[in-house]
Scaffold this active site. Structure first.
Site, PDB file in Angstrom:
ATOM      1  N   HIS A   1       0.862  -1.183   0.000  1.00 50.42           N
ATOM      2  CA  HIS A   1       0.000   0.000   0.000  1.00 50.42           C
ATOM      3  C   HIS A   1       0.893   1.226   0.000  1.00 50.42           C
ATOM      4  CE1 HIS A   1      -3.138   2.839   0.785  1.00 50.42           C
ATOM      5  NE2 HIS A   1      -4.016   1.884   0.564  1.00 50.42           N
TER       6      HIS A   1
ATOM      7  N   ARG B   1      -2.065   1.347  -7.584  1.00 47.27           N
ATOM      8  CA  ARG B   1      -1.240   1.282  -6.371  1.00 47.27           C
ATOM      9  C   ARG B   1       0.223   0.949  -6.625  1.00 47.27           C
ATOM     10  NH1 ARG B   1      -5.133  -1.712  -1.971  1.00 47.27           N
ATOM     11  NH2 ARG B   1      -6.456   0.111  -1.804  1.00 47.27           N
TER      12      ARG B   1
ATOM     13  N   HIS C   1       0.692  -5.022   2.108  1.00 44.37           N
ATOM     14  CA  HIS C   1      -0.728  -4.800   2.401  1.00 44.37           C
ATOM     15  C   HIS C   1      -1.611  -6.003   2.075  1.00 44.37           C
ATOM     16  CE1 HIS C   1      -4.401  -2.579   2.891  1.00 44.37           C
ATOM     17  NE2 HIS C   1      -4.741  -2.707   1.620  1.00 44.37           N
TER      18      HIS C   1
ATOM     19  N   ARG D   1      -4.005  -6.400  -7.481  1.00 46.01           N
ATOM     20  CA  ARG D   1      -5.419  -6.312  -7.074  1.00 46.01           C
ATOM     21  C   ARG D   1      -5.938  -4.886  -7.237  1.00 46.01           C
ATOM     22  NH1 ARG D   1      -8.065  -5.143  -1.561  1.00 46.01           N
ATOM     23  NH2 ARG D   1      -6.086  -4.125  -1.199  1.00 46.01           N
TER      24      ARG D   1
HETATM   25  C1  LIG Z   1      -5.588  -1.969   6.946  1.00 50.68           C
HETATM   26  C2  LIG Z   1      -6.296  -2.710   5.852  1.00 50.68           C
HETATM   27  C3  LIG Z   1      -7.213  -2.048   5.045  1.00 50.68           C
HETATM   28  C4  LIG Z   1      -7.883  -2.739   4.032  1.00 50.68           C
HETATM   29  N1  LIG Z   1      -8.843  -2.087   3.301  1.00 50.68           N
HETATM   30  C5  LIG Z   1      -9.563  -2.782   2.395  1.00 50.68           C
HETATM   31  C6  LIG Z   1     -10.661  -2.178   1.716  1.00 50.68           C
HETATM   32  O1  LIG Z   1     -10.990  -1.022   1.946  1.00 50.68           O
HETATM   33  N2  LIG Z   1     -11.351  -2.934   0.819  1.00 50.68           N
HETATM   34  C7  LIG Z   1     -11.029  -4.241   0.545  1.00 50.68           C
HETATM   35  O2  LIG Z   1     -11.698  -4.866  -0.286  1.00 50.68           O
HETATM   36  N3  LIG Z   1     -10.013  -4.842   1.201  1.00 50.68           N
HETATM   37  C8  LIG Z   1      -9.290  -4.147   2.110  1.00 50.68           C
HETATM   38  N4  LIG Z   1      -8.275  -4.775   2.782  1.00 50.68           N
HETATM   39  C9  LIG Z   1      -8.027  -6.205   2.518  1.00 50.68           C
HETATM   40  C10 LIG Z   1      -9.117  -7.026   3.188  1.00 50.68           C
HETATM   41  O3  LIG Z   1      -9.416  -6.481   4.442  1.00 50.68           O
HETATM   42  C11 LIG Z   1      -8.694  -8.475   3.361  1.00 50.68           C
HETATM   43  O4  LIG Z   1      -8.128  -8.974   2.205  1.00 50.68           O
HETATM   44  C12 LIG Z   1      -9.906  -9.330   3.703  1.00 50.68           C
HETATM   45  O5  LIG Z   1     -10.560  -8.780   4.815  1.00 50.68           O
HETATM   46  C13 LIG Z   1      -9.473 -10.755   3.988  1.00 50.68           C
HETATM   47  O6  LIG Z   1     -10.549 -11.444   4.558  1.00 50.68           O
HETATM   48  P1  LIG Z   1     -10.335 -12.957   4.979  1.00 50.68           P
HETATM   49  O7  LIG Z   1     -11.613 -13.382   5.589  1.00 50.68           O
HETATM   50  O8  LIG Z   1      -9.776 -13.706   3.855  1.00 50.68           O
HETATM   51  O9  LIG Z   1      -9.173 -12.887   6.080  1.00 50.68           O
HETATM   52  P2  LIG Z   1      -9.138 -12.173   7.510  1.00 50.68           P
HETATM   53  O10 LIG Z   1     -10.177 -11.134   7.625  1.00 50.68           O
HETATM   54  O11 LIG Z   1      -7.738 -11.761   7.756  1.00 50.68           O
HETATM   55  O12 LIG Z   1      -9.486 -13.370   8.515  1.00 50.68           O
HETATM   56  C14 LIG Z   1      -8.573 -14.416   8.694  1.00 50.68           C
HETATM   57  C15 LIG Z   1      -8.962 -15.175   9.942  1.00 50.68           C
HETATM   58  O13 LIG Z   1      -8.220 -16.380  10.059  1.00 50.68           O
HETATM   59  C16 LIG Z   1      -7.751 -16.536  11.394  1.00 50.68           C
HETATM   60  N5  LIG Z   1      -6.585 -17.407  11.376  1.00 50.68           N
HETATM   61  C17 LIG Z   1      -5.410 -17.221  10.728  1.00 50.68           C
HETATM   62  N6  LIG Z   1      -4.585 -18.257  10.954  1.00 50.68           N
HETATM   63  C18 LIG Z   1      -5.246 -19.134  11.752  1.00 50.68           C
HETATM   64  C19 LIG Z   1      -4.921 -20.388  12.354  1.00 50.68           C
HETATM   65  N7  LIG Z   1      -3.718 -20.968  12.203  1.00 50.68           N
HETATM   66  N8  LIG Z   1      -5.848 -21.005  13.126  1.00 50.68           N
HETATM   67  C20 LIG Z   1      -7.055 -20.430  13.339  1.00 50.68           C
HETATM   68  N9  LIG Z   1      -7.411 -19.236  12.811  1.00 50.68           N
HETATM   69  C21 LIG Z   1      -6.520 -18.599  12.015  1.00 50.68           C
HETATM   70  C22 LIG Z   1      -7.476 -15.101  11.823  1.00 50.68           C
HETATM   71  O14 LIG Z   1      -7.374 -14.997  13.214  1.00 50.68           O
HETATM   72  C23 LIG Z   1      -8.705 -14.411  11.237  1.00 50.68           C
HETATM   73  O15 LIG Z   1      -9.821 -14.600  12.061  1.00 50.68           O
HETATM   74  C24 LIG Z   1      -7.601  -4.109   3.809  1.00 50.68           C
HETATM   75  C25 LIG Z   1      -6.685  -4.779   4.618  1.00 50.68           C
HETATM   76  C26 LIG Z   1      -6.047  -4.088   5.643  1.00 50.68           C
HETATM   77  C27 LIG Z   1      -5.078  -4.839   6.519  1.00 50.68           C
END
Ligand SMILES: Cc1cc2nc3c(=O)[nH]c(=O)nc-3n(C[C@H](O)[C@H](O)[C@H](O)COP(=O)(O)OP(=O)(O)OC[C@H]3O[C@@H](n4cnc5c(N)ncnc54)[C@H](O)[C@@H]3O)c2cc1C
Length: 497
Positions: A227, A273, A334, A369
């Site tokens: 980012h 980006r 990011h 992305r």
């Molecule tokens: C600061 C920031 C801003 C962002 N802004 C945007 C935005 O505006 N728009 C957008 O589209 N995307 C954005 N993104 C990206 C987006 O937030 C993520 O890509 C998306 O939320 C990922 O969702 P997920 O459910 O795949 O993973 P996550 O939301 O990261 O969830 C992963 C889960 O797995 C759990 N986990 C991991 N390893 C283990 C393990 N070994 N055992 C048990 N549990 C585990 C974690 O604890 C967590 O609960 C942003 C990301 C960040 C960091």
């Protein structure tokens, strides 16, 4: 031993979307390594992309996504994503998510880099918090879903080429096997493989390591998105300053006040980006400084406070007043664009194992992305996974009873290898890469992995297990970057420029 119909690893948007959809058809267990809301999802700021505006269409959203992906997207996956976007927003709204609206009660759509239209559905600058609040509340209320918090998944159980479930360390109970006819890996990203990242502490890439260990296919790991505008401040490392602020008119300046984006791209601060991140990094190198600045001082204070309340308040805690002060920023890791290979139903190459969200490579991001496509991807692909996972066959009889009890390297060693590898990744596998630097990173990380393998083992430690995962995932990313022999999207080797 615990048994359910469906097993979900991770409680971000990808995991909880799947859980809510399959809970209509059976018993669901969600395993998550920290508190339910501790996830990348919770930190998302800008919003969710969907072609719902009057002058917009899914074909425009499709074109923007393909352009950002630099020719490496899977066109069918992109089309699937963008066509399903409006329905994904409706789904969240039906669960109670509140998005900003205009005076005439239309969705108030923001604009971010790479988007040809205003199409970012958002909740001020804390969209992720609102989304995670919504889905976790719905999960808590659902009698068919049991959530195990502080539960660290250590192994995917695969037998006869079928995923049967996982082994995990449940904080209060110790090691346990969890079985289900369908398991979904939704463990999010791997930002913690770098020294600086916008990702929270839980993003240690566990899912990539679990998948690789189980024999799942991974791809495109070299495409790590940096980012461009991450706060440089020791008290708030990695705090993201959303792209929407540049969308609202904030400009990039060096310490002399010069708007250096004029030297790089006609789209200036709203170029994609990767281009903005490289321009910032170049300017930092050229001037031998450690940051450049985001200037929002010409935007009315009232608008800044209303549209960016989180940034407004957080930065005040470190005495930066964004209506008066330039914000010191630099790029930081990011988002992981690559990951576990999945199809349109979120199926991996291992029967019974699905994957969704940031841990995957669905084909929608290609080499880069498009902003705000990842929350969308998590919803769309988890919902499609749910449609087919409900038809998974029952588990075979005679499930393995032995529980995998992992042992960890000593914590002191874990601290050392974790920091050593993070440093190597930031130095050599960052925004700019070189052939020599990638070789150094690959070799030194391989040596670290070998050293870790020969270390004495002691009782299980989450921190130490995460360190091992960081080493293993860094190795995959560094090797993938070393193997890529052209500059494309996020991968930029200066020797090929
Ligand atoms: C600061 C920031 C801003 C962002 N802004 C945007 C935005 O505006 N728009 C957008 O589209 N995307 C954005 N993104 C990206 C987006 O937030 C993520 O890509 C998306 O939320 C990922 O969702 P997920 O459910 O795949 O993973 P996550 O939301 O990261 O969830 C992963 C889960 O797995 C759990 N986990 C991991 N390893 C283990 C393990 N070994 N055992 C048990 N549990 C585990 C974690 O604890 C967590 O609960 C942003 C990301 C960040 C960091």
């Amino acid at each position: 031993m615990e048994r359910a119909d469906f097993l979900v690893i991770g409680s971000g948007l990808a995991g909880l979307t799947f859980a809510l959809e399959v809970a209509k058809h059976g018993r669901v267990i969600v395993l998550t390594k920290s508190h339910i809301t501790d996830s990348n999802t919770n930190w998302a700021q800008g919003g969710i992309a969907a072609a719902v505006g009057e002058s917009d269409s899914w074909t425009l959203h499709e074109q923007d996504t393909l352009t950002a992906g630099a020719g490496l997207c899977d066109p069918a996956a992109v089309q699937f994503l963008v066509k399903n976007a409006p329905e994904a927003i409706d789904w969240l709204t039906s669960l109670g998510a509140r998005f900003d609206v205009t005076g005439s009660n239309e969705l108030d759509l923001g604009r971010e880099g790479g988007h040809s239209r205003h199409r970012i559905v958002h909740h001020a600058d804390k969209t992720g918090w609102e989304v995670e609040r919504t889905v976790s509340a719905a999960v808590r209320k659902n009698p068919n879903i049991t959530v195990f918090e502080n539960t660290f998944v250590t192994k995917l159980l695969v037998d006869n080429n079928r995923c049967l479930g996982v082994s995990a360390i449940v904080n209060d109970l110790g090691a346990r096997n969890f079985f289900a006819r369908a398991t979904i890996l939704a463990t999010g990203g791997c930002g913690q493989i770098y020294s600086t990242t916008t990702n929270p502490k839980v993003a240690t890439g566990d899912g990539f390591a679990l998948a690789q260990d189980a024999g799942a296919e991974l791809k495109n790991l070299e495409f790590q998105q940096f980012h461009p505008t991450t706060l440089v401040h020791p008290q708030l490392p990695g705090f993201l300053i959303t792209e929407a602020m540049r969308g609202a008119g904030a400009t990039l300046r060096n310490h002399r006040g010069r708007r250096f984006m004029y030297d790089h791209d006609s789209r200036l601060e709203l170029a994609p980006r990767d281009i903005v991140a490289r321009a910032i990094q170049k300017e930092i190198q050229r001037l031998s400084t450690w940051c450049v600045y985001l200037d929002a001082t010409h935007i009315p204070a009232e608008l800044l406070q209303r549209e960016f309340p989180t940034i407004w308040e957080k930065l005040r805690t470190v005495r930066i007043e964004i209506e008066k002060d330039w914000i010191p920023i630099s790029p930081a890791q990011h988002y992981a664009c690559g990951g576990v290979t999945t199809d349109l139903d979120a199926k991996t190459n291992i029967p019974g194992l699905y994957a969704s969200g940031e841990v995957t490579s669905t084909g929608v991001h290609g080499a880069n992305r498009l902003a705000s496509n990842s929350l969308l991807e998590a919803i769309v692909f988890s919902r499609s996974a749910a449609l087919v996972a409900v038809d998974e066959a029952d588990l075979p009889s005679g499930l393995p009873e032995a529980v995998h009890i992992p042992q960890s390297i000593p914590e002191a060693e874990a601290i050392r290898v974790r920091h050593a590898v993070q440093h190597l990744m930031s130095q050599h596998v960052g925004v700019f890469r070189t052939t020599k630097g990638l070789q150094i990173a690959s070799e030194q990380i391989r040596e670290t992995a070998e050293e870790v393998a020969s270390m004495p083992r002691t009782s299980f430690s989450t921190y130490a297990q995460e360190a091992e995962n960081i080493v293993n995932v860094s190795r995959l990313v560094a090797d993938a970057a070393a193997a890529r022999t052209e500059n494309i999207g996020l991968h930029f080797n200066e020797d090929f420029a």
